[in-house]
Design an enzyme around this catalytic site. Structure first.
Site, PDB file in Angstrom:
ATOM      1  N   TYR A  39       0.598  13.767  -4.101  1.00 48.27           N
ATOM      2  CA  TYR A  39       0.591  14.331  -2.746  1.00 48.27           C
ATOM      3  C   TYR A  39       2.021  14.703  -2.330  1.00 48.27           C
ATOM      4  O   TYR A  39       2.923  14.728  -3.151  1.00 48.27           O
ATOM      5  CB  TYR A  39      -0.114  13.368  -1.802  1.00 48.27           C
ATOM      6  CG  TYR A  39      -1.555  13.149  -2.214  1.00 48.27           C
ATOM      7  CD1 TYR A  39      -2.476  14.198  -2.148  1.00 48.27           C
ATOM      8  CD2 TYR A  39      -2.002  11.928  -2.734  1.00 48.27           C
ATOM      9  CE1 TYR A  39      -3.793  14.030  -2.573  1.00 48.27           C
ATOM     10  CE2 TYR A  39      -3.308  11.759  -3.156  1.00 48.27           C
ATOM     11  CZ  TYR A  39      -4.206  12.806  -3.080  1.00 48.27           C
ATOM     12  OH  TYR A  39      -5.501  12.647  -3.509  1.00 48.27           O
ATOM     13  N   GLY A  47      -8.348  -2.303  -5.759  1.00 46.05           N
ATOM     14  CA  GLY A  47      -9.006  -1.160  -5.153  1.00 46.05           C
ATOM     15  C   GLY A  47     -10.507  -1.231  -5.269  1.00 46.05           C
ATOM     16  O   GLY A  47     -11.199  -1.797  -4.425  1.00 46.05           O
ATOM     17  N   ARG A  48     -11.053  -0.670  -6.361  1.00 39.98           N
ATOM     18  CA  ARG A  48     -12.509  -0.545  -6.505  1.00 39.98           C
ATOM     19  C   ARG A  48     -13.255  -1.873  -6.373  1.00 39.98           C
ATOM     20  O   ARG A  48     -14.397  -1.898  -5.909  1.00 39.98           O
ATOM     21  CB  ARG A  48     -12.824   0.105  -7.849  1.00 39.98           C
ATOM     22  CG  ARG A  48     -12.535   1.595  -7.880  1.00 39.98           C
ATOM     23  CD  ARG A  48     -12.553   2.143  -9.299  1.00 39.98           C
ATOM     24  NE  ARG A  48     -11.362   1.759 -10.042  1.00 39.98           N
ATOM     25  CZ  ARG A  48     -11.193   1.998 -11.341  1.00 39.98           C
ATOM     26  NH1 ARG A  48     -12.143   2.603 -12.042  1.00 39.98           N
ATOM     27  NH2 ARG A  48     -10.068   1.642 -11.945  1.00 39.98           N
TER      28      ARG A  48
END
Length: 357
Positions: A177, A312-313
């Site tokens: 990003y 995270g997941r």
């Protein structure tokens, strides 16, 4: 030996454990980039984490990457986050907002605006739009005079975040990003003060972080980095030197933390640990790879010098992840088809571990 369940002092916060919920895009925001009651429930369910870092929140309309993501650039958006932070705090948690400017990883169909970037070089592949994936467009290269405005947008969103009750913010400097685009030697082809040499390529990141620190304080400011990841075609040259120079510039700012993804060789990451004098969060597995962070990976990085470990997941289907890790309970699988579909299914429908009667 340091344990995943030890307390940790992070700025003005005392974390009850060293488990961090990593930022994950879930595209559940309402029209206008508003946070919702379901988002309040989702984060409150996971408030036993030592620290929650939210999904990426755009600091401006042109900074929005994906459809359905929340913002922090209008009064209405700021107000919509108050129930979210209030719910997390009511459940005993601590929460930072991740501020994410997508840069070239965006599309006019999503924002109504041409994406901006360091250079007029499109990201490879397709980006998400309201009508489905489409080829990434050629972004508008930012004129030198306009670059500081986008650096300041992180600070302005941080001010709104603190007003909305967040404990702090994490600048998204990873995964291809905008900040990562300026760091990159392939996305950033500039010849002005923001491109070319390592010192110039880190300038935007340093300015964005410095502006945020000036606005909300270093103890409320973190940054996430993915050394050498190459996501969205934003490849890094001279990874140890680039990120070592960046950390050296950030060190005097007394940040809350640096959050490293395991996107480089362990030797490089350990070197960055040695170079960073403050709190280090490590996400031990390659993002979106086949392996999820588990207790073994967490303990390995605590031994290697990390202070906190992000998951995270594993948090998607396990709102009680901390207790499952503590007691060695099974980690429930998540349904990938529900990650970005919207609605409460696969979002609020996962429960805590059910012990047999």
């Amino acid at each position: 030996m340091t344990s995943l369940f030890d307390h940790y002092r992070l700025g003005a916060l005392t974390l009850p454990n060293r488990v961090v919920m990593a930022p994950m895009t879930r595209v559940r925001a309402a029209a206008g980039g508003l946070a919702t009651p379901s988002m309040a429930t989702y984060y409150a369910q996971r408030a036993t984490a030592g620290l929650i870092v939210t999904e990426g929140v755009q600091p401006s309309l042109v900074g929005q990457s994906n459809p359905g993501t929340p913002g922090l650039y209008t009064d209405e958006q700021t107000e919509s986050w108050r129930p979210v932070t209030g719910a997390v705090h009511a459940n005993g948690g601590r929460v930072f907002a991740q501020i994410m400017h997508g840069g070239r990883v965006s599309h006019p169909d999503t924002t109504g605006m041409r994406p901006v970037a360091p250079s007029a070089v499109p990201a490879p592949g397709e980006v998400f739009t309201p009508a489905g994936p489409k080829p990434a467009p050629v972004p508008r290269a930012l004129p030198t005079a306009e670059v500081p405005e986008h650096a300041r947008s992180y600070a302005e969103a941080a001010r709104r975040a603190v007003d909305a009750g967040f404990d702090g913010v994490e600048l998204h400097g990873a995964n291809g990003y905008l900040i990562a685009q300026f760091l990159s030697s392939t996305a950033n082809l500039r010849t002005d003060a923001y491109g070319g040499s390592v010192a110039n390529r880190i300038r935007f990141a340093v300015e964005a972080v410095s502006a945020t620190v000036e606005t909300v304080g270093g103890h409320r400011t973190g940054i996430r980095l993915s050394p050498g990841a190459g996501f969205w075609g934003a490849e890094d040259a001279e990874v140890p030197g680039l990120y070592g120079a960046l950390l050296a510039e950030l060190a005097p700012l007394d940040l809350a933390y640096v959050h490293l993804e395991a996107t480089a060789d362990e030797e490089v990451l350990v070197g960055l640990r040695k170079a960073w004098p403050g709190t280090l969060i490590v996400n031990p597995v390659f993002p979106m790879g086949p392996r999820q962070t588990d207790r073994v990976a967490a303990d390995h990085w605590l031994e290697r010098g990390a202070d906190l470990i992000s998951f995270g997941r594993a948090f998607i289907a396990n709102p009680d992840l901390v207790e499952r890790l503590r007691q060695g309970l099974p980690i429930a699988p998540h349904d990938e088809s529900t990650w970005y579909q919207g609605g409460d299914a696969g979002y609020l429908t996962y429960s805590a571990y059910q012990h047999a009667a």
